[in-house]
Design a protein around this motif. Structure first.
Motif, mmCIF file in Angstrom:
data_model
loop_
_atom_site.group_PDB
_atom_site.id
_atom_site.type_symbol
_atom_site.label_atom_id
_atom_site.label_comp_id
_atom_site.label_asym_id
_atom_site.label_seq_id
_atom_site.Cartn_x
_atom_site.Cartn_y
_atom_site.Cartn_z
ATOM 1 N N ARG A 1 0.919 -1.190 0.031
ATOM 2 C CA ARG A 1 0.038 -0.118 -0.186
ATOM 3 C C ARG A 1 1.111 1.205 0.011
ATOM 4 O O ARG A 1 0.753 2.171 -0.694
ATOM 5 C CB ARG A 1 -0.805 0.234 1.209
ATOM 6 C CG ARG A 1 -2.097 -1.040 0.943
ATOM 7 C CD ARG A 1 -2.911 -1.113 2.473
ATOM 8 N NE ARG A 1 -3.910 -1.986 2.267
ATOM 9 C CZ ARG A 1 -5.390 -1.584 1.945
ATOM 10 N NH1 ARG A 1 -5.704 -0.297 1.733
ATOM 11 N NH2 ARG A 1 -6.396 -2.238 1.909
ATOM 12 N N GLY B 1 1.010 4.023 -3.058
ATOM 13 C CA GLY B 1 0.797 5.344 -2.625
ATOM 14 C C GLY B 1 1.847 6.575 -3.180
ATOM 15 O O GLY B 1 1.612 7.564 -3.277
ATOM 16 N N THR C 1 -1.449 3.033 3.123
ATOM 17 C CA THR C 1 -1.936 4.380 2.430
ATOM 18 C C THR C 1 -1.837 5.396 2.994
ATOM 19 O O THR C 1 -1.672 6.395 2.344
ATOM 20 C CB THR C 1 -3.269 3.726 2.036
ATOM 21 O OG1 THR C 1 -3.089 2.283 1.300
ATOM 22 C CG2 THR C 1 -4.164 4.738 1.015
#
Length: 208
Positions: free
Chosen positions: A4, A8, A136
């Motif tokens: 993640r 990102g 994230t």
């Protein structure tokens, strides 16, 4: 979490992921700075190095577990920020490695920080797995320009309120250190390296 975070970061604001690997046979890349090309996998081959593993401390060293049995990367053998791209930020999702309450932080991390590393984020006590959204959130906060330490503390603590994140910076003096502790990614890239005796102070902030 790592996937993640990688997704990102990659391609946002010009940031590029240099490599992504498991920790099989990774001790040399973590513990030394000999691999310095952008896709080599060594700590100093990138500006921001992120690692997710188990951690612990001895009186004079912190340790990071590698995949291989009984293999650790030790801070006593690390000096970051002195070669290649001269890593500016070291982020480790690993328990205990930034412990400060026993007053041995300097013994464990001085050699690492004296290479010129500007910011290190990790944990002063336990961290827990389970909420991958923190990867994230961390990447989004960093790309939005929030200070590195603040982004780390917020993302890690809110993922699990039992987590104990910590962010550390170095400085020439206490005022300089507190200013540098508030650096975002862009500022961390440009602010001066402090090597060896030039790094007089370490300062930190975290969640309990």
């Amino acid at each position: 979490m790592c996937t993640r975070f990688k997704n990102g970061i990659n391609g946002v604001n010009g940031d590029t992921v240099g490599f992504y690997y498991n920790l099989i046979g990774a001790q040399p890349a973590i513990q030394t700075t000999s691999d310095t090309c952008f896709n080599c996998g060594g700590v100093d081959s990138v500006d921001f190095f992120f690692m997710f593993t188990h951690g612990g401390i001895d009186p004079n060293q912190a340790r990071f577990a590698m995949w291989d049995s009984y293999t650790r990367a030790w801070t006593g053998s690390m000096r970051v920020g002195d070669n290649g791209r001269q890593a500016k930020v070291l982020a480790t999702y690993a328990c205990d490695t930034l412990a400060v309450d026993d007053n041995n932080f300097v013994n464990r991390w001085q050699g690492v920080l004296f290479g010129g590393l500007k910011i290190v984020v990790g944990a002063w006590d336990l961290l827990y797995d389970g909420n991958d959204q923190k990867g994230t959130e961390l990447s989004a906060r960093l790309e939005n320009g929030e200070p590195v330490g603040f982004a780390w503390n917020e993302a890690v603590w809110y993922a699990d309120n039992s987590n104990h994140p910590l962010a550390v910076a170095t400085g020439a003096n206490s005022t300089d250190c507190n200013n540098r502790r508030q650096a975002n990614l862009a500022t961390a890239l440009s602010m001066p390296r402090l090597q060896d005796g030039a790094a007089q102070v370490a300062c930190w902030s975290g969640w309990n």
